[in-house]
Motif scaffolding. Sequence first.
Motif, mmCIF file in Angstrom:
data_model
loop_
_atom_site.group_PDB
_atom_site.id
_atom_site.type_symbol
_atom_site.label_atom_id
_atom_site.label_comp_id
_atom_site.label_asym_id
_atom_site.label_seq_id
_atom_site.Cartn_x
_atom_site.Cartn_y
_atom_site.Cartn_z
ATOM 1 N N THR A 1 0.815 -1.219 0.000
ATOM 2 C CA THR A 1 0.000 0.000 0.000
ATOM 3 C C THR A 1 0.850 1.272 0.000
ATOM 4 O O THR A 1 0.347 2.353 -0.278
ATOM 5 N N HIS A 2 2.132 1.118 0.340
ATOM 6 C CA HIS A 2 3.029 2.267 0.453
ATOM 7 C C HIS A 2 4.362 1.963 -0.219
ATOM 8 O O HIS A 2 4.771 0.797 -0.270
ATOM 9 N N HIS B 1 1.474 9.153 -6.935
ATOM 10 C CA HIS B 1 0.884 10.324 -6.293
ATOM 11 C C HIS B 1 -0.539 10.561 -6.778
ATOM 12 O O HIS B 1 -1.454 10.811 -5.975
ATOM 13 N N ASP B 2 -0.744 10.457 -8.082
ATOM 14 C CA ASP B 2 -2.066 10.697 -8.662
ATOM 15 C C ASP B 2 -3.095 9.664 -8.217
ATOM 16 O O ASP B 2 -4.298 9.924 -8.246
ATOM 17 N N HIS B 3 -2.594 8.465 -7.824
ATOM 18 C CA HIS B 3 -3.500 7.402 -7.373
ATOM 19 C C HIS B 3 -3.529 7.283 -5.846
ATOM 20 O O HIS B 3 -3.986 6.268 -5.299
ATOM 21 N N ASN B 4 -3.048 8.321 -5.179
ATOM 22 C CA ASN B 4 -3.106 8.403 -3.713
ATOM 23 C C ASN B 4 -2.407 7.245 -3.008
ATOM 24 O O ASN B 4 -2.827 6.814 -1.923
ATOM 25 N N GLY C 1 0.635 6.003 -0.847
ATOM 26 C CA GLY C 1 1.574 6.641 0.063
ATOM 27 C C GLY C 1 3.007 6.480 -0.419
ATOM 28 O O GLY C 1 3.466 5.352 -0.633
#
Length: 227
Positions: free
Chosen positions: A6-7, A100-103, A105
């Motif tokens: 996720t990050h 970044h555009d897909h949020n 982390g």
Amino acid sequence: MFKPVTHVLFDMDGLLLNTEDLYTVGFQKVASRFGKEFTFELKSKIMGQQSKEFAGTIIDDLGLPLTVDEFLSETRAIFDELFPQCQIMPGVEKLIRHLHDHNVGIGLATSSSKESYDLKTVNHQKLFDLFPCKTWGTSDPDVKKGKPFPDIFFVAANKFPDKPAPEKCLVFEDSINGVKAARAAGMQVVMVPDPRLDRARATEATLILDSVADFKPELFGLPPYKN
């Protein structure tokens, strides 16, 4: 084979920016004053270390008649001129902007000092402003030991507001020390090594690529690029 994450945490030198080439130029300039050669083998040994760590290693390996502070002072003057010239590595801007555009982390986990980082990124501010979380290993008192110790990745992951578990973090690295640090932290790691590196030495890497441009986000459960 790969677990979803996720990050994403990124090393900087040699991975996002071509600064490892500039480090080589600077270290060789000092070594040449004493008739010594800054070899790729020595370079591989110090990659990922904090400033005082790599200075001590270079001095010991080459037998330089300098203190750590003298070596750092001399090289700092060289790098003040070199670092602002650095360039972004292939595929890097596309990947960072995509995440970044897909949020997703994203965080920076570099062994560099804050002062060194400022020099390197002076012409790339828009890209590095996309990182909400940054960790400068040499400047951060919470990073007790440099790579190959896992400190920096624990500190960097803890800066995310949702504090993801290590197994939910993917690391991008270019050095063996960085790979070892990420694995010691319990994280998967994509390695994009110097072409000269013997990949047989990078057995702990989760995935090895020739370039960040070759990365497929969906392999780790991240949003895929649009065709």
